[in-house]
Design a protein around this motif. Structure first.
Motif, mmCIF file in Angstrom:
data_model
loop_
_atom_site.group_PDB
_atom_site.id
_atom_site.type_symbol
_atom_site.label_atom_id
_atom_site.label_comp_id
_atom_site.label_asym_id
_atom_site.label_seq_id
_atom_site.Cartn_x
_atom_site.Cartn_y
_atom_site.Cartn_z
ATOM 1 N N ARG A 20 -41.077 17.566 -7.657
ATOM 2 C CA ARG A 20 -39.753 17.966 -8.116
ATOM 3 C C ARG A 20 -39.011 16.696 -8.502
ATOM 4 O O ARG A 20 -38.903 15.771 -7.695
ATOM 5 N N GLY A 68 -35.984 12.997 -6.406
ATOM 6 C CA GLY A 68 -36.993 14.036 -6.361
ATOM 7 C C GLY A 68 -37.829 13.946 -5.115
ATOM 8 O O GLY A 68 -37.528 13.177 -4.189
ATOM 9 N N ALA A 106 -35.509 15.161 -10.821
ATOM 10 C CA ALA A 106 -34.292 15.371 -11.602
ATOM 11 C C ALA A 106 -33.767 14.009 -12.026
ATOM 12 O O ALA A 106 -33.679 13.080 -11.210
ATOM 13 N N THR A 160 -35.119 17.920 -15.821
ATOM 14 C CA THR A 160 -35.806 18.347 -14.603
ATOM 15 C C THR A 160 -37.285 18.508 -14.905
ATOM 16 O O THR A 160 -37.659 18.950 -15.999
#
Length: 711
Positions: free
Chosen positions: A241, A224, A243, A252
């Motif tokens: 962000r 991320g 994952a 996610t």
């Protein structure tokens, strides 16, 4: 010589006091304050000019003594106010780990450069306005007993503290690794962090991280980025962000953080999908039922020590789910609180909640609930309770289901409250509407000791027989009879099958006054001659009038014995003996109907109910009655209808029931005839099918084989 008279002309005078100048208190205060300010300015000036390099030695000694660790700065050192916030810079900084830790140092770096808010050092949570970290290495570790951790400094015997990360507004991190080890949770992770220039002009830096680890022997990977806002952007927030993946399970997380390490008040959205939600919760050491393929989304934020999942919604299998959930760790013990709602629950998705394999149910339907054991069908689930998993967390869950999608299972409005408190699992209440009635239950599973002990208390409120038994041929129109029932048992074992197979208690089904209309109604009353006649007529002329009925069983060590079976109707008295076994799921009952009035068509031989729970078998005409029916029907075909009735004469001597003990659900010993005499034809609380309740030697061996599970 003239006399000296000067002392007379000028007499001596006393010394007069010199008047003192009065000092104003205000001036003293101002002077003191001024001196302090001057000292501060001087200290600030000295620190600013020298960059506080002369404090390197004292810093190592003082900080090391406070945290009881070795602190060392191998290269340049700076500590000063710039101009008001604290500037800290060190090259080759190391902080040692306690002796029990697997790695030598808790922290080490080639360069650390920070700007720390002065005010937060004195009041509130520490805040780092700026952090630059090059070749850093952080080792976060719990000991094997879970009683000490590497980030609790000072006295090694004091209780462990939670990991409190300072608020970091902006950061540039290069070549840095974070290692986390938690042996009691069987969790380890190794994350590498790098910073690149953000492509989006709204953001100054893009901190990217990647790595992996394992949780309870299940490997995972994650990656991320965290983009820090450009200083020219007013009110900018860090954009996260992330994952993560483990096998076919993927997660996610997207959203914004107030600071690089500030989770409280975050605005995040989570999405997760996979083949079985139990694999996801295995990472937390939490036992939940298996599911079919699922996907779930929710909002995610952190408040104090709790992670809150709000506006949660998704599907599992062919069912939906929505609500909210909170995961917290009070006193280092995992706690799950949830309030969930389902509009439609598919019956296949409900199977795993009592131990059935969802994939097997999906592939084979109802047949997927049946397994062959020693060549015999078994329907009670054998999936064991995960005792080790439920001992690691507590839970308080509410779940409501509006409708259940099932062809032959008329259930709706399920309400369940689950409470798990240190291995004591209670489902109370667990209730639902069924076929126009309502079922309430309280189930307690105590896994605090061995063996697991389960208490069942299940209560069916008066329910229309026409709706409840419609799939068994009972017509709703014309059926006014009601059923109410209660099951109260206690058993031992870590599966439903084991707990029922060892259970003691009572089962009672009560039928108050009412009528029942069915194509095969006379089969219920076992007036075989009338049933055969009405079967060829394709219809009945009137419903059966039930005065009262009780189907009761006493359960001892998993074996249920009739105690009593007694149904009083307008025309007959139906009695039964025998029982069934939870051990091998066999049925072995004998039911007989005695006519109250003289009848030419009423067989006296009992009807047998045998087979297994999964495959019951009804012997409508027993061998004795087959001979009589064959003789009668043969005579009827070859000679005359009058001759056919000779074999089916019933003088009508049935003992009508006293409905008081019946409706009270009393045991067989308390049942009476309408005249008040004790009954001897309704079972004696044994599995014998003899009216005496006693077993012959031959029958004893047969019953023992069928009911005690000795093969």
């Amino acid at each position: 010589m003239p006399a000296d008279l000067s002392h007379e002309r000028f007499p001596p005078t006393e010394a007069l006091p010199i008047p003192r100048r009065r000092v104003s208190p205000v001036r003293v205060v101002l002077y003191t304050i001024g001196s302090i300010i001057a000292a501060i300015i001087l200290a600030w000036l000295v620190l600013y000019i020298t960059k506080g390099r002369f404090l390197k030695g004292p810093f190592e000694r003082i900080v090391g003594a406070q945290i009881e660790r070795k602190v060392d700065v191998a290269g340049d050192f700076q500590l000063y106010f710039n101009p008001f916030n604290v500037k800290f810079y060190a090259e080759g900084l190391t902080i040692s780990n306690p002796e029990w830790a697997s790695s030598r140092n808790f922290f080490e770096s080639r360069v650390i450069d920070t700007n720390i808010a002065t005010w937060t050092l004195l009041f509130g949570k520490d805040r780092i306005n700026w952090l630059a970290l090059v070749a850093g290495d952080v080792s976060l570790e719990w000991d094997k007993a879970g009683k000490r951790n590497s980030w609790t400094f000072g006295d090694p015997d004091k209780p462990p503290e939670s990991l409190d990360i300072p608020i970091i507004r902006q950061a540039v991190v290069r070549g840095t690794e974070i290692h986390y080890r938690d042996p009691p949770m069987q969790f380890s992770a190794d994350i590498r962090i790098e910073t690149v220039r953000a492509a989006d002009t709204r953001f100054q830096n893009d901190i990217r991280f990647s790595g992996g680890g394992s949780m309870r022997n299940r490997p995972f990977t994650l990656s991320g980025s965290l983009m820090s806002p450009n200083e020219t952007v007013a009110g900018g927030r860090n954009q996260l962000r992330l994952a993560a993946r483990s096998g076919l399970t993927a997660m996610t997380i997207l959203g914004t953080l107030p600071g690089a390490t500030e989770i409280d008040g975050a605005d995040l959205k989570m999405g997760v999908r996979g083949p079985n939600i139990s694999l996801l919760f295995d990472f937390l050491g939490v036992a939940v039922p298996d599911t079919r393929t699922y996907r779930i989304t929710s909002n995610l934020t952190k408040q104090d020590d709790s992670w809150r999942f709000t506006r949660l919604k998704g599907v599992f299998g062919e069912s939906d789910i929505a609500g909210l959930m909170t995961i917290s760790r009070p006193d280092r013990r995992l706690k799950i609180d949830a309030d969930l709602q389902t509009r439609v629950l598919d019956i296949v998705d409900a199977g795993p909640f009592i131990g059935y394999d969802p994939d097997r149910l999906e592939a084979r339907g109802n047949a997927g609930a049946v397994n062959a054991v020693a060549g015999r069908p078994r329907v009670l689930p054998d999936a064991p309770l995960r005792i080790d998993a439920i001992s690691r967390f507590d839970a308080d869950v509410k779940w409501s289901v509006r409708d259940v999608r099932a062809e032959s299972f008329p259930v709706s409005n399920i309400a369940l409250k689950l409470d798990l408190d240190r291995s004591l699992l209670t489902l109370s209440p667990f209730s639902f509407d069924v076929a126009g009635g309502h079922l309430d239950s309280d189930i307690a599973i105590n896994a605090r000791g061995a063996p697991v002990r389960t208490r069942y208390d299940i209560r069916l409120a008066p329910t229309p027989m026409g709706q409840l038994l419609s799939r068994f041929g009972v017509e709703q129109s014309g059926t006014t009879g009601m059923l109410k029932a209660r099951v109260a048992m206690t058993g031992e074992g870590d599966t439903i099958h084991k707990s029922l197979a060892s259970s003691d208690g009572r089962v009672a089904i009560i039928m108050p006054r009412g009528s029942m209309w069915t194509r095969n109604v006379q089969l219920s009353e076992l007036d075989i001659g009338t049933f055969v006649t009405k079967m060829f007529e394709k219809k009945l002329k009137e419903p059966v009038q039930i005065n009262c009925g009780l189907i009761g069983f006493t359960v001892r060590d998993g074996v249920a014995a009739a105690d009593p079976i007694l149904i009083d109707t307008r025309k007959n008295v139906i009695v039964g003996r025998g029982g069934f076994s939870f051990k091998n799921e066999t049925l072995d009952l004998a039911v007989r109907a005695d006519g109250k009035k003289f009848s030419l068509f009423s067989g006296q031989s009992p009807v047998g109910v045998g087979g297994y729970f999964a495959r019951p078998k009804l012997d409508v005409i027993t061998p004795e009655l087959v001979g009589r029916a064959g003789a009668g029907l043969g005579l009827g075909a070859l000679v005359s209808p009058l001759a056919a009735v000779i074999a089916f004469v019933d003088v009508g001597d049935a003992k009508a029931a006293d409905c008081g003990p019946v409706l009270a659900g009393a045991h067989a010993t308390a049942q009476r005839t309408r005249g008040g005499q004790a009954r001897d034809d309704v079972g004696r609380g044994t599995t014998s099918k003899k009216e005496s309740g006693k077993l012959s030697k031959k029958t004893e061996q047969k019953q023992e084989k069928k009911f005690l599970g000795i093969f």
